[in-house]
Design a protein around this motif. Structure first.
Motif, PDB file in Angstrom:
ATOM      1  N   HIS A 120       0.872  -1.181   0.000  1.00 30.90           N
ATOM      2  CA  HIS A 120       0.000   0.000   0.000  1.00 30.90           C
ATOM      3  C   HIS A 120       0.904   1.225   0.000  1.00 30.90           C
ATOM      4  CE1 HIS A 120      -3.105  -2.787   1.500  1.00 30.90           C
ATOM      5  NE2 HIS A 120      -2.164  -3.211   2.316  1.00 30.90           N
ATOM      6  N   LEU A 121       0.654   2.169  -0.893  1.00 32.43           N
ATOM      7  CA  LEU A 121       1.440   3.395  -0.956  1.00 32.43           C
ATOM      8  C   LEU A 121       0.503   4.589  -0.844  1.00 32.43           C
ATOM      9  CD1 LEU A 121       4.094   4.940  -1.472  1.00 32.43           C
ATOM     10  CD2 LEU A 121       3.629   4.707  -3.936  1.00 32.43           C
ATOM     11  N   ARG A 122       0.799   5.476   0.092  1.00 34.91           N
ATOM     12  CA  ARG A 122       0.072   6.749   0.235  1.00 34.91           C
ATOM     13  C   ARG A 122       1.089   7.861   0.064  1.00 34.91           C
ATOM     14  NH1 ARG A 122      -4.735   8.830   1.581  1.00 34.91           N
ATOM     15  NH2 ARG A 122      -4.760  10.885   2.551  1.00 34.91           N
ATOM     16  N   LEU A 123       0.898   8.679  -0.963  1.00 35.76           N
ATOM     17  CA  LEU A 123       1.825   9.764  -1.238  1.00 35.76           C
ATOM     18  C   LEU A 123       1.523  10.985  -0.386  1.00 35.76           C
ATOM     19  CD1 LEU A 123       2.566   9.914  -5.068  1.00 35.76           C
ATOM     20  CD2 LEU A 123       3.876   8.859  -3.234  1.00 35.76           C
ATOM     21  N   VAL A 124       2.575  11.673   0.011  1.00 36.55           N
ATOM     22  CA  VAL A 124       2.469  12.922   0.752  1.00 36.55           C
ATOM     23  C   VAL A 124       2.898  14.081  -0.141  1.00 36.55           C
ATOM     24  CG1 VAL A 124       3.356  14.203   2.752  1.00 36.55           C
ATOM     25  CG2 VAL A 124       2.850  11.755   2.944  1.00 36.55           C
ATOM     26  N   ILE A 139      -0.637   8.308  -9.094  1.00 45.89           N
ATOM     27  CA  ILE A 139      -1.260   8.964  -7.948  1.00 45.89           C
ATOM     28  C   ILE A 139      -0.492  10.244  -7.611  1.00 45.89           C
ATOM     29  CG2 ILE A 139      -2.230   6.867  -6.960  1.00 45.89           C
ATOM     30  CD1 ILE A 139       0.058   6.917  -4.892  1.00 45.89           C
ATOM     31  N   GLY A 142      -1.806  12.822  -1.259  1.00 46.91           N
ATOM     32  CA  GLY A 142      -3.060  12.488  -0.586  1.00 46.91           C
ATOM     33  C   GLY A 142      -3.740  11.247  -1.127  1.00 46.91           C
ATOM     34  N   ALA A 143      -3.254  10.713  -2.234  1.00 42.29           N
ATOM     35  CA  ALA A 143      -3.871   9.524  -2.835  1.00 42.29           C
ATOM     36  C   ALA A 143      -3.145   8.254  -2.383  1.00 42.29           C
ATOM     37  CB  ALA A 143      -3.853   9.616  -4.351  1.00 42.29           C
ATOM     38  N   SER A 144      -3.878   7.144  -2.414  1.00 40.94           N
ATOM     39  CA  SER A 144      -3.334   5.838  -2.017  1.00 40.94           C
ATOM     40  C   SER A 144      -3.648   4.801  -3.075  1.00 40.94           C
ATOM     41  CB  SER A 144      -3.972   5.370  -0.706  1.00 40.94           C
ATOM     42  OG  SER A 144      -3.735   6.282   0.328  1.00 40.94           O
ATOM     43  N   SER A 146      -3.034   0.287  -3.739  1.00 37.66           N
ATOM     44  CA  SER A 146      -2.598  -1.004  -3.219  1.00 37.66           C
ATOM     45  C   SER A 146      -2.438  -1.957  -4.381  1.00 37.66           C
ATOM     46  CB  SER A 146      -3.633  -1.571  -2.241  1.00 37.66           C
ATOM     47  OG  SER A 146      -3.817  -0.708  -1.145  1.00 37.66           O
ATOM     48  N   GLY A 163       6.245   9.416   0.614  1.00 36.34           N
ATOM     49  CA  GLY A 163       5.020   8.934   1.226  1.00 36.34           C
ATOM     50  C   GLY A 163       5.277   7.795   2.177  1.00 36.34           C
TER      51      GLY A 163
END
Length: 176
Positions: A120-124, A139, A142-144, A146, A163
């Motif tokens: 799972h990757l959530r970018l900052v 992405i 703020g998007a994620s 998987s 992220g």
């Protein structure tokens, strides 16, 4: 003990536990036998790419090779992953949480991890394309996303990205 020597000892111990020769593990990991020999001797610094290549055939998550010390960082020039947290569950599975930095204009192809692994990757910051090789998705902040981590997968970013990467590895000792 230096981190390089600690990694060397873990690789050697796991290889022996699995009953694998240097030649057999090198072939399964698609790395040179000389590279593996130098890693086990503690004379070569392991890259993130090499560690992931070894983790799959040895049936362990990345922290099974580098240790569970919070703050430990591994890099291959494309990806830098700094361990924020690791949890080993009752069934032997693990959840690893990394601060993930992806270099601009570079692509990282990651080999398959243990069967059933999910990432799972959530970018900052920045933007990235990631996921199963051939099915990557883009992405932004703020998007994620998987994807199945038990198949080859990629990470790429045109301008760099940061992220949180979470890798969930199931319990058991099944190898890639």
């Amino acid at each position: 003990m230096s981190p390089r020597v600690a990694v060397a000892r873990r690789i050697t111990a796991l290889r022996h536990e699995r009953g694998l020769s240097l030649t057999a593990l090198a072939a399964r990991a698609c790395i040179g036998k000389g590279t593996l020999s130098e890693l086990e001797a503690g004379t070569r610094n392991p890259t993130l790419e090499t560690l992931y290549a070894l983790a799959g055939p040895l049936g362990v998550p990345l922290t099974g090779l580098v240790g569970e010390e919070t703050g430990r960082s591994v890099s291959d020039g494309v990806v830098d992953a700094r361990l924020l947290s690791v949890r080993t569950h009752d069934d032997g599975g693990t959840t690893e949480v990394f601060w993930f930095t992806l270099s601009a204009g570079r692509t990282r192809i990651s080999p398959p991890h243990r069967s059933g692994t999910v990432e799972h990757l959530r970018l900052v910051r920045g933007s990235a394309s990631a996921g199963e090789k051939g099915s990557e998705r883009e992405i932004g902040p703020g998007a994620s996303i998987s994807w199945a981590g038990d198949v080859a997968h990629t990470y790429t970013s045109p301008h760099g990205a940061e992220g949180v990467l979470v890798i969930e590895t199931p319990g058991g000792t099944e190898q890639v």
